[in-house]
Design a protein around this motif. Sequence first.
Motif, mmCIF file in Angstrom:
data_model
loop_
_atom_site.group_PDB
_atom_site.id
_atom_site.type_symbol
_atom_site.label_atom_id
_atom_site.label_comp_id
_atom_site.label_asym_id
_atom_site.label_seq_id
_atom_site.Cartn_x
_atom_site.Cartn_y
_atom_site.Cartn_z
ATOM 1 N N PHE A 69 1.281 -0.825 0.077
ATOM 2 C CA PHE A 69 0.029 -0.375 0.113
ATOM 3 C C PHE A 69 0.599 1.448 -0.050
ATOM 4 O O PHE A 69 0.725 2.256 -0.377
ATOM 5 C CB PHE A 69 -0.678 0.280 1.420
ATOM 6 N N CYS A 70 2.416 1.198 1.241
ATOM 7 C CA CYS A 70 3.053 2.624 0.508
ATOM 8 C C CYS A 70 3.464 2.804 -0.362
ATOM 9 O O CYS A 70 3.666 3.729 -0.597
ATOM 10 C CB CYS A 70 3.570 1.922 1.305
ATOM 11 N N LEU A 71 3.791 1.223 -0.956
ATOM 12 C CA LEU A 71 4.793 1.277 -2.307
ATOM 13 C C LEU A 71 3.699 2.087 -3.513
ATOM 14 O O LEU A 71 4.201 3.179 -4.676
ATOM 15 C CB LEU A 71 4.998 0.277 -2.941
ATOM 16 N N ALA A 72 2.456 1.776 -3.732
ATOM 17 C CA ALA A 72 1.140 2.363 -4.208
ATOM 18 C C ALA A 72 1.297 3.791 -4.100
ATOM 19 O O ALA A 72 0.779 4.567 -5.036
ATOM 20 C CB ALA A 72 0.756 1.092 -4.510
ATOM 21 N N LEU A 73 1.099 4.521 -3.010
ATOM 22 C CA LEU A 73 0.347 5.449 -2.834
ATOM 23 C C LEU A 73 1.423 6.395 -3.146
ATOM 24 O O LEU A 73 1.838 7.415 -3.881
ATOM 25 C CB LEU A 73 0.791 5.634 -1.184
ATOM 26 N N ARG A 74 2.953 5.906 -3.678
ATOM 27 C CA ARG A 74 3.815 6.844 -3.965
ATOM 28 C C ARG A 74 3.660 6.719 -5.707
ATOM 29 O O ARG A 74 4.451 8.224 -6.086
ATOM 30 C CB ARG A 74 5.061 6.468 -3.745
ATOM 31 N N PHE A 75 3.434 5.849 -6.612
ATOM 32 C CA PHE A 75 3.201 6.427 -7.349
ATOM 33 C C PHE A 75 1.741 7.128 -7.703
ATOM 34 O O PHE A 75 1.440 7.740 -8.982
ATOM 35 C CB PHE A 75 2.987 4.660 -8.232
ATOM 36 N N THR A 76 1.213 7.943 -6.909
ATOM 37 C CA THR A 76 0.146 8.337 -7.390
ATOM 38 C C THR A 76 0.396 9.750 -6.734
ATOM 39 O O THR A 76 1.324 10.312 -7.163
ATOM 40 C CB THR A 76 -1.511 8.535 -5.617
ATOM 41 N N ARG A 77 -0.785 11.059 -7.221
ATOM 42 C CA ARG A 77 -0.363 12.824 -7.332
ATOM 43 C C ARG A 77 -0.561 12.727 -5.944
ATOM 44 O O ARG A 77 -1.281 12.521 -5.350
ATOM 45 C CB ARG A 77 -1.485 12.665 -8.223
ATOM 46 N N ASP A 96 -1.965 15.300 -4.975
ATOM 47 C CA ASP A 96 -3.039 16.466 -4.120
ATOM 48 C C ASP A 96 -3.709 15.498 -3.506
ATOM 49 O O ASP A 96 -4.565 14.497 -3.835
ATOM 50 C CB ASP A 96 -3.379 16.613 -6.262
ATOM 51 N N GLY A 97 -4.482 16.418 -3.087
ATOM 52 C CA GLY A 97 -6.711 15.984 -2.563
ATOM 53 C C GLY A 97 -5.790 14.465 -1.059
ATOM 54 O O GLY A 97 -4.856 14.782 -0.266
ATOM 55 N N LEU A 98 -6.522 13.866 -0.952
ATOM 56 C CA LEU A 98 -6.305 12.273 -0.114
ATOM 57 C C LEU A 98 -5.371 12.119 -0.482
ATOM 58 O O LEU A 98 -4.918 11.255 1.234
ATOM 59 C CB LEU A 98 -8.012 11.350 -0.680
ATOM 60 N N TRP A 99 -4.585 11.722 -1.316
ATOM 61 C CA TRP A 99 -3.562 11.194 -1.762
ATOM 62 C C TRP A 99 -2.454 11.859 -0.984
ATOM 63 O O TRP A 99 -1.388 11.202 -0.202
ATOM 64 C CB TRP A 99 -3.301 10.444 -3.144
ATOM 65 N N ARG A 117 -0.339 10.643 2.295
ATOM 66 C CA ARG A 117 0.720 10.522 2.723
ATOM 67 C C ARG A 117 1.989 11.078 3.164
ATOM 68 O O ARG A 117 2.907 10.767 4.618
ATOM 69 C CB ARG A 117 1.923 10.699 1.327
ATOM 70 N N TRP A 118 1.033 12.871 4.002
ATOM 71 C CA TRP A 118 1.442 13.087 4.611
ATOM 72 C C TRP A 118 1.876 12.619 6.329
ATOM 73 O O TRP A 118 1.703 12.303 7.102
ATOM 74 C CB TRP A 118 0.966 14.897 4.945
ATOM 75 N N TRP A 119 0.350 11.627 6.153
ATOM 76 C CA TRP A 119 0.081 10.818 7.991
ATOM 77 C C TRP A 119 1.282 9.960 7.694
ATOM 78 O O TRP A 119 1.651 9.598 8.987
ATOM 79 C CB TRP A 119 -1.523 10.805 7.907
ATOM 80 N N ILE A 120 1.524 9.011 6.951
ATOM 81 C CA ILE A 120 1.805 8.495 6.525
ATOM 82 C C ILE A 120 3.648 8.638 7.441
ATOM 83 O O ILE A 120 4.458 8.138 8.482
ATOM 84 C CB ILE A 120 2.750 7.653 5.643
#
Length: 525
Positions: A87-95, A97-100, A104-107
């Motif tokens: 999940f953390c690896l997939a999150l790094r490839f998102t924009r 912006d917004g919820l993403w 990432r900030w709270w991680i």
Amino acid sequence: MAKDGCPAMAFRYNGTLCACEPGRYLVNGSCALFETGAGWVVSSGISSAPPTFLTTVLPVDSIKRFTQSQAVLLEATLGALLVWLAFCLALRFTRVDGLWFRLRWWISRSDVFYDTNHWLDDNKVVVKRKTELGGAFSVASSILFVGLLSALLYQIITKRSIEVHRVRPANAPDLLSFVNDLEFSITTISSMSCSHLRGPDSLVIGTPGSIDYRVFPLSTYVEYNCQNTSSGPTIYLRCNSCQIPRRNQYISWQFVDLQNDPAAAVGFRFNLSAKDHANNRHVSFVSGTVNSNTYTDDKPKTFRGSDVNVLKIHLFPQAYNNLNNLKLIQPLFHDFIPGTFFSKSSDLQASLQVSKDGLVNTTLYISYLSDYIVEIDKENMIGIVGFLADIGGLFAFSLAIFLWFLIQCEARIKKLRSEDTAMRNILRQRRAQKNWDKLRKFVMYTWGPSNLVEDNNKSRRHGTLMIESIRGIQALQTKKQPSRHNSTHLDTAKGSSPHSKSRQEKHDIEEDEETRQHNILEISQ
């Protein structure tokens, strides 16, 4: 039914009588084959440990049925760990912006174990900083620690202690302290009934032919009776408050032929139990079924004849020091010596026609192993100090393994070294953009959207309005609530006369002015 009028798997003898083939006995008009089933079952009766704090609070039985072993807990931990890292690896490839971005900030804010300057080769002062990679590994180390701790608790709950057996020589006072209630039942598997029974009448103590050989009436020591069951006659022998004798004991009985009802058996089912006379909660027992197949070939056989069928039982004393010095006599089925038996129909048919073979001899041989006493106690495998040491070791291992991964990642990917600075810059830009949007909305609400359009021909007017708005903001910072005179002055500067408006319009203007002041205060903060 067979052609000769006998049931299936049966034969005739003496011309008119029917008998089942070897290994079968008559049940409800048909010849049933006797099967021993599970064989012998031995239990001490003390397998269930007394309840503890953990077994009282936690559903230990449900946990055991669900997990069955530590492997399930470790596999679940590994699965949760891989899902989190994916999940953390997939999150790094998102924009960003917004919820993403918020995720990432709270991680990155979850970096509680590695929130120092990870890269130590930059010759800078070590400062506190949080990174997204450190947050991901902090949560991953927590998942690993919780999984390993669950496996440790499972091991402590299921194997928190071991049973220790010690053997010591026994003397007469020690043996006299063993007072148990003994009960023995033996069912002769056959189509016979208690009317075939002869005996038991006497109790033999000692070895036949030796100097200590004695014969006593059985009723002075043991209570016995016989009951008919669907499997055959069952003999019950009971002895209350029995003490361990110094010698072996023998109890014998016979089943004899009746008119048109021969004596024959295909096996024996037995159960012997012992319990402390003063404590009925724990029972030691041995039970099972035996036939001639136990020690010879597996051909079906029928017992009949003068030779004795011997069931040899061993009894030995056990003292449970962990259960308030509970003392039990543990029974153990040691041996079965078959008597006369037949495996061929012709041989059994010939025996049924001979009167001297018309009995089934059975002897119960009880041997007391009273030379030694087995003392049983339980010792804890782990104490509080060892438990805390194990927890500390698991926590250090969980942190160390992901710290090594973190150092390797930052050493090979230079972009990760300034990750915290990039995240903070993005957050500042987002906040500045949000505040600027608030300011634009306030200006549009207060002076109209035309004031936001830049026009070179109206630069003087636009500058004047901006100066006036700045002065108004400064005035609001010095005074939280303006006076009625200032409100009237602002209305005059806009070209509106308070004396030309009604009372209701003045009230609406004052409310609009308070709303503007509130928005200005939010921007200033």
